[in-house]
Design a protein around this motif. Sequence first.
Motif, PDB file in Angstrom:
ATOM      1  N   LEU A 399      -3.948  14.317  -0.858  1.00 28.17           N
ATOM      2  CA  LEU A 399      -4.856  14.514   0.281  1.00 28.17           C
ATOM      3  C   LEU A 399      -5.470  13.185   0.709  1.00 28.17           C
ATOM      4  O   LEU A 399      -5.552  12.884   1.910  1.00 28.17           O
ATOM      5  N   ALA A 400      -5.882  12.387  -0.265  1.00 26.15           N
ATOM      6  CA  ALA A 400      -6.524  11.107   0.048  1.00 26.15           C
ATOM      7  C   ALA A 400      -5.578  10.179   0.794  1.00 26.15           C
ATOM      8  O   ALA A 400      -5.952   9.575   1.807  1.00 26.15           O
ATOM      9  N   SER A 401      -4.343  10.059   0.325  1.00 26.51           N
ATOM     10  CA  SER A 401      -3.393   9.128   0.941  1.00 26.51           C
ATOM     11  C   SER A 401      -2.949   9.576   2.317  1.00 26.51           C
ATOM     12  O   SER A 401      -2.431   8.777   3.101  1.00 26.51           O
ATOM     13  N   ASN A 402      -3.139  10.860   2.640  1.00 25.85           N
ATOM     14  CA  ASN A 402      -2.766  11.374   3.956  1.00 25.85           C
ATOM     15  C   ASN A 402      -3.964  11.498   4.891  1.00 25.85           C
ATOM     16  O   ASN A 402      -3.937  12.257   5.857  1.00 25.85           O
ATOM     17  N   GLY A 403      -5.027  10.766   4.595  1.00 23.42           N
ATOM     18  CA  GLY A 403      -6.161  10.692   5.501  1.00 23.42           C
ATOM     19  C   GLY A 403      -7.086  11.885   5.479  1.00 23.42           C
ATOM     20  O   GLY A 403      -7.920  12.049   6.374  1.00 23.42           O
ATOM     21  N   LYS A 650       7.395   2.297   5.809  1.00 30.74           N
ATOM     22  CA  LYS A 650       7.321   0.840   6.001  1.00 30.74           C
ATOM     23  C   LYS A 650       6.875   0.176   4.714  1.00 30.74           C
ATOM     24  O   LYS A 650       6.020   0.700   4.003  1.00 30.74           O
ATOM     25  N   ASN A 651       7.451  -0.999   4.418  1.00 26.20           N
ATOM     26  CA  ASN A 651       7.142  -1.688   3.161  1.00 26.20           C
ATOM     27  C   ASN A 651       5.847  -2.493   3.200  1.00 26.20           C
ATOM     28  O   ASN A 651       5.310  -2.857   2.168  1.00 26.20           O
ATOM     29  N   ARG A 676       4.318   5.941   7.024  1.00 26.68           N
ATOM     30  CA  ARG A 676       3.815   5.651   5.682  1.00 26.68           C
ATOM     31  C   ARG A 676       3.949   4.155   5.438  1.00 26.68           C
ATOM     32  O   ARG A 676       5.058   3.621   5.387  1.00 26.68           O
ATOM     33  N   ASP A 677       2.814   3.470   5.340  1.00 29.75           N
ATOM     34  CA  ASP A 677       2.894   2.039   5.060  1.00 29.75           C
ATOM     35  C   ASP A 677       2.626   1.795   3.577  1.00 29.75           C
ATOM     36  O   ASP A 677       2.666   2.731   2.769  1.00 29.75           O
ATOM     37  N   ARG A 678       2.350   0.566   3.223  1.00 27.87           N
ATOM     38  CA  ARG A 678       2.238   0.214   1.792  1.00 27.87           C
ATOM     39  C   ARG A 678       1.057   0.884   1.114  1.00 27.87           C
ATOM     40  O   ARG A 678       1.053   1.087  -0.098  1.00 27.87           O
ATOM     41  N   THR A 679       0.040   1.249   1.884  1.00 32.00           N
ATOM     42  CA  THR A 679      -1.182   1.752   1.244  1.00 32.00           C
ATOM     43  C   THR A 679      -1.535   3.189   1.593  1.00 32.00           C
ATOM     44  O   THR A 679      -2.253   3.838   0.834  1.00 32.00           O
ATOM     45  N   ARG A 680      -1.048   3.719   2.732  1.00 31.34           N
ATOM     46  CA  ARG A 680      -1.487   5.059   3.114  1.00 31.34           C
ATOM     47  C   ARG A 680      -0.579   5.642   4.190  1.00 31.34           C
ATOM     48  O   ARG A 680       0.412   5.036   4.577  1.00 31.34           O
TER      49      ARG A 680
END
Length: 695
Positions: A399-403, A650-651, A676-680
């Motif tokens: 949930l956190a990583s998907n905003g 994305k890396n 999806r980038d490197r952090t979220r």
Amino acid sequence: MALTLHFPAKTVTTITQFPENPKTLIVQQCKTTKDLNQVHAHLIKSRFHLNPTISENLLEAAAILIPAATMDYALSIFHKINEPDSSAYNIMIRAFTLKQSPQEAVMLYKTMLENSLEPDRFTFACTLKACSRIRALEEGEQIHAQILKSGFGCRQLVTNTLIHLYAICGRIDIARKMFDRMSNRDVFSWNSMFSGYVKTECWREIVDLFNEMRDLGVKFDEVTLINVLMACGRLADIELGGWISEYMEEKELNGNVKLMTAVVDMYAKCGHVDKARRLFEQMNIKDVVAWSAMISGYSQARRCKEALGVFHDMQMANVVPNEVTMVSVLSCCAVLGALETGKWVHLYVKKKRMELTITLGTALMDFYAKCGLIENAVEVFKKMPLKNVFFWTVLIQCLASNGQGERALETYYIMREKNIEPNDVTFIAVLSACSHVGMVDEGRELFVSMSRDFDLEPRMEHYGCMVDILGRAGLIEEAYQFIKNMPIPPNPVIWRTLLAACRAHKNVEVGEESLKNLVTLEPMHSGDYFLLSDIYASAGRCEDALRVMNQMREQGIKKTPGCSLIELDGEIYEFLAEDNMCPHFKEVYDATENMMKRIKSAGYVPNTADARLDAEEDDKEASVAHHSEKLAIAFGLIRASPGTTIRISKNLRVCTDCHNATKIISKVFNREIVVRDRTRFHHFKEGSCSCNDYW
């Protein structure tokens, strides 16, 4: 009296005279339950069944020798034996253990003692095996005491099973003491010790023990080598692993499927994936373990496209995958954003009714979360038969990583209402949720709660989360002082987090201080220089920005190129920033040009500060237009079915220009876009992003 026996090959044998000693007939010639029933009936008619020896032969056939026979049938024979002796009990204890009913085996041993029967070495060995299966350490210790009283403590068979029991129950120290005290060790003694070390993941001890075994000239077998190869893989001990591989070739053991699979797995885990692949291709027989080892090897080496290629070959070979295969494939699908392949895996899991274990359930949740399908991840969570703190933590992190930071915190408080105590990883997840949605006060309170309420000492990751929370909120000075006051020395990730916050909030002074510390700790990381260069550029200090870039070149530090992936019709397409060598080059660049024209008409203004610093002024707009995610999105717009969600992996971190552009693209083309980038994750829809421009 004639007796007819039916054998599997459709042949019928008639015995005209029932032998006086029918042991051979019962133990060797009875092949099916029907054969056994005929013999049993004749024994009852002739009253041979009253002979204890013959009844035990019948019991052994029913309980162990004939696979199709049920334990109920064996029990019926056992209960009709008048005062069964220890041999009869041994047969039943062994049978229950072999047929995955170790609890019944232990209970039968207790019944035997209650009937005042003296156990022998076979009784002890069989019962200890049953205890090992169910990790019954307390019962095992009681049996150990009985063994010592009975004088069987020096018997090799009994000692080997005791070593195995203690090792598998986590008392590897006791197992080793018993092993070291043995005056005569056979290969089973050594293997019991190896097996125990495997169970407790004491990989270095396995290698040391094997070297001792070689020094003593003790002969080893297939089981020994498989255990040692496993340890070599975990320790990346390619020297010893290579020696075993050469030994196998010298001894012509390369035809042994289990050994070759272990060698393939060892090379893959040591990072020699190409060597593993060559050996894998040479194998004439490849079982599911061999295929899984190869897929796992590619997965761990982050060569995920090749892993999925091997999985496709596995399907073509009609080899049925197991849980290990599924977990590795799901991991690769998560990295690549390969949604369709991952969905097929989930469908297969459902179809085969595979148990949602901790490993498999987590892999499914992680896959859906990394493809931006958070509701699917929640659905997997709901179907988990056992929801421990581990699963709750995974859900919070998803949930956190998907905003969905607020929802992540709500989930944490629901977990607490259910009296499930958080662990240190849970706090990493909830603090991460706070950082993504700007909940500074909640983050401070949770950080304090760790040690105050749960006696959990914050680790480097927790300090990093707090720096991120403060930095994202623009509290740069507070974040800097927080680092200075840490009770442990900050690592590069801590300083890099602060540096990224300085770029977002254009704080040159603290940014310079952050890079000084980073250069001391990790001098060759290209991303750090680019972050400071961006800070200078955003502050209008272009000369300083170019100076940093030149410093990178002088030191031979190269930038990691931007790379974006998109899955279409089960195939993964890869795009690099400003790549003019990609497949479908003209089609992609034409589509990108058309896309950029349309969003400009809708109000998009290129942010040329995100262009390459060495780009000429006239080329800066083209430079940002050809960032990897823009190329991937344009390709998705022309190739994916109308109305379908475009999913990009994305890396690197999404730049400001791509973020602004993608918001407008989602509105102009009426498409939901997940990046999806490197952090979220960024969920773009109708001109806005799930991160609320806070990333």
